[in-house]
Scaffold this motif. Sequence first.
Motif, PDB file in Angstrom:
ATOM      1  N   SER A  12     -14.597 -13.538  -4.169  1.00 53.09           N
ATOM      2  CA  SER A  12     -13.661 -14.477  -4.773  1.00 53.09           C
ATOM      3  C   SER A  12     -13.508 -15.699  -3.885  1.00 53.09           C
ATOM      4  O   SER A  12     -13.759 -15.653  -2.672  1.00 53.09           O
ATOM      5  N   ASP A  38     -11.236 -19.843  -3.954  1.00 53.26           N
ATOM      6  CA  ASP A  38     -10.284 -20.719  -4.621  1.00 53.26           C
ATOM      7  C   ASP A  38     -10.879 -22.115  -4.785  1.00 53.26           C
ATOM      8  O   ASP A  38     -11.571 -22.619  -3.886  1.00 53.26           O
ATOM      9  N   PHE A  59      -8.825 -27.173  -9.770  1.00 46.71           N
ATOM     10  CA  PHE A  59      -9.350 -27.564 -11.079  1.00 46.71           C
ATOM     11  C   PHE A  59      -8.621 -28.756 -11.687  1.00 46.71           C
ATOM     12  O   PHE A  59      -9.113 -29.375 -12.628  1.00 46.71           O
ATOM     13  N   ALA A  78      -7.389 -22.562  -8.996  1.00 49.80           N
ATOM     14  CA  ALA A  78      -7.733 -21.326  -9.672  1.00 49.80           C
ATOM     15  C   ALA A  78      -8.475 -20.444  -8.685  1.00 49.80           C
ATOM     16  O   ALA A  78      -9.066 -20.934  -7.727  1.00 49.80           O
ATOM     17  N   ARG A  79      -8.429 -19.153  -8.926  1.00 49.90           N
ATOM     18  CA  ARG A  79      -9.225 -18.219  -8.121  1.00 49.90           C
ATOM     19  C   ARG A  79     -10.395 -17.724  -8.968  1.00 49.90           C
ATOM     20  O   ARG A  79     -10.201 -17.249 -10.086  1.00 49.90           O
ATOM     21  N   LEU A  80     -11.602 -17.838  -8.434  1.00 49.75           N
ATOM     22  CA  LEU A  80     -12.814 -17.407  -9.112  1.00 49.75           C
ATOM     23  C   LEU A  80     -13.270 -16.068  -8.563  1.00 49.75           C
ATOM     24  O   LEU A  80     -13.164 -15.810  -7.356  1.00 49.75           O
ATOM     25  N   LEU A 102     -11.480 -16.185 -18.794  1.00 46.00           N
ATOM     26  CA  LEU A 102     -10.481 -17.130 -18.305  1.00 46.00           C
ATOM     27  C   LEU A 102      -9.130 -16.431 -18.409  1.00 46.00           C
ATOM     28  O   LEU A 102      -8.684 -16.070 -19.500  1.00 46.00           O
ATOM     29  N   VAL A 130     -12.157 -16.616 -14.031  1.00 47.73           N
ATOM     30  CA  VAL A 130     -11.392 -17.726 -13.473  1.00 47.73           C
ATOM     31  C   VAL A 130      -9.925 -17.442 -13.766  1.00 47.73           C
ATOM     32  O   VAL A 130      -9.528 -17.342 -14.932  1.00 47.73           O
ATOM     33  N   PHE A 183      -6.315 -18.845 -13.530  1.00 53.05           N
ATOM     34  CA  PHE A 183      -5.726 -20.176 -13.397  1.00 53.05           C
ATOM     35  C   PHE A 183      -4.263 -20.129 -12.977  1.00 53.05           C
ATOM     36  O   PHE A 183      -3.480 -19.308 -13.465  1.00 53.05           O
ATOM     37  N   ALA A 220     -13.246 -25.519 -17.410  1.00 49.13           N
ATOM     38  CA  ALA A 220     -14.283 -24.497 -17.584  1.00 49.13           C
ATOM     39  C   ALA A 220     -15.378 -25.000 -18.519  1.00 49.13           C
ATOM     40  O   ALA A 220     -16.581 -24.816 -18.256  1.00 49.13           O
ATOM     41  N   GLU A 223     -18.569 -26.513 -10.373  1.00 44.90           N
ATOM     42  CA  GLU A 223     -18.521 -25.213  -9.712  1.00 44.90           C
ATOM     43  C   GLU A 223     -19.807 -24.427  -9.931  1.00 44.90           C
ATOM     44  O   GLU A 223     -20.116 -24.001 -11.044  1.00 44.90           O
ATOM     45  N   LEU A 225     -19.974 -20.996 -11.961  1.00 48.27           N
ATOM     46  CA  LEU A 225     -19.964 -21.086 -13.421  1.00 48.27           C
ATOM     47  C   LEU A 225     -21.291 -21.639 -13.942  1.00 48.27           C
ATOM     48  O   LEU A 225     -21.820 -21.149 -14.950  1.00 48.27           O
TER      49      LEU A 225
END
Length: 326
Positions: free
Chosen positions: A45, A47, A50, A58-60, A75, A108, A110, A134, A144, A147
């Motif tokens: 993960s 951050d 966005f 957001a944390r991915l 999402l 993602v 948010f 996104a 990003e 993605l």
Amino acid sequence: MAPNSTLQELATEFPSMIRVYKDGTVERLRDTDFAPPSAAGGVSSKDVVFLPELNLSARLYLPSISGHRKLPLLLYFHGGGFCIASPFCGKYHRYVSRLAAEAQAVVVSFDYRKAPEHPIPAAYEDSWAGLHWAASHRAGNGPEPWLNDHADFGRVFLAGESAGANIVHNLAMAAGNPDFGLQMRLLGVALVHPYFWGSTPIGSEPIYPQPDAKAVTERLWPFICPSSPDNDDPRVNPMTPDGPSLVGLGCKRVLVYVAEKDLLKDRGWLYYEAVGRSGWMGVVEIGETEGEGHGFHLYDLESEKAEALIKRLAAFFNREMPSLPW
């Protein structure tokens, strides 16, 4: 630093959740911790910002994958009554990481601005901006790399808990309106213990054994949305006769999940039934966890019932189904 309650007069309070003092000071009583990004359980993960103009992040989450296969894109929107919590507090970080691992999905999670400093519609506006962010990756050239490289934009889902599930519903309605111009199709949405309410009690609400919970729920929408404090505002009561038709949902699959001992359970069932009879051309399903209350899974991810919920969600995000007309 917490206010000195002996010197400041309280304006309003939601017990164990938030206090607001007459001088405007806001004291959040839980979910204020920060869990850093991690690489554990087969999921990494990180951050990202966005929405730079509001400094929203957001944390991915990215599961360990082999080769270059694309994964479903989820999402996610956290709960907390629109006034507390974030994607970065421990309980949501652990839960979303587990969900990403089980579903083998790019996620993602948010953040959005909170009431009372930022009342509704701020949370909806920020979340809608997250969808556009996104969508900017759908051609593989967004900001990003996770993605661009790993998300399958033919399998985009929204999911959330409680207030986050409310956000998901409202985003799906906006996504179904061509005037709003979302350049991304949603395959499905999952609403877990959705926060819906209304001015007229339904089902078991009049005999719910915790009257304090009912009183808090009655007060919540007017607190977070003072510009439209009616509990029949269609954003919090999608089943109100004066609201937009649910036929406008901008997705093809809906999963509603409720908990037997949750005050909001009957609203979730009513939403499921209303979607089913609306004329919406999709597939709607519902699940219920026996013997549990609101948000139970966030506090005990190892429990059998929490694992069953997570597996049901993962199956929903990965299920093959016949092609449906867009």
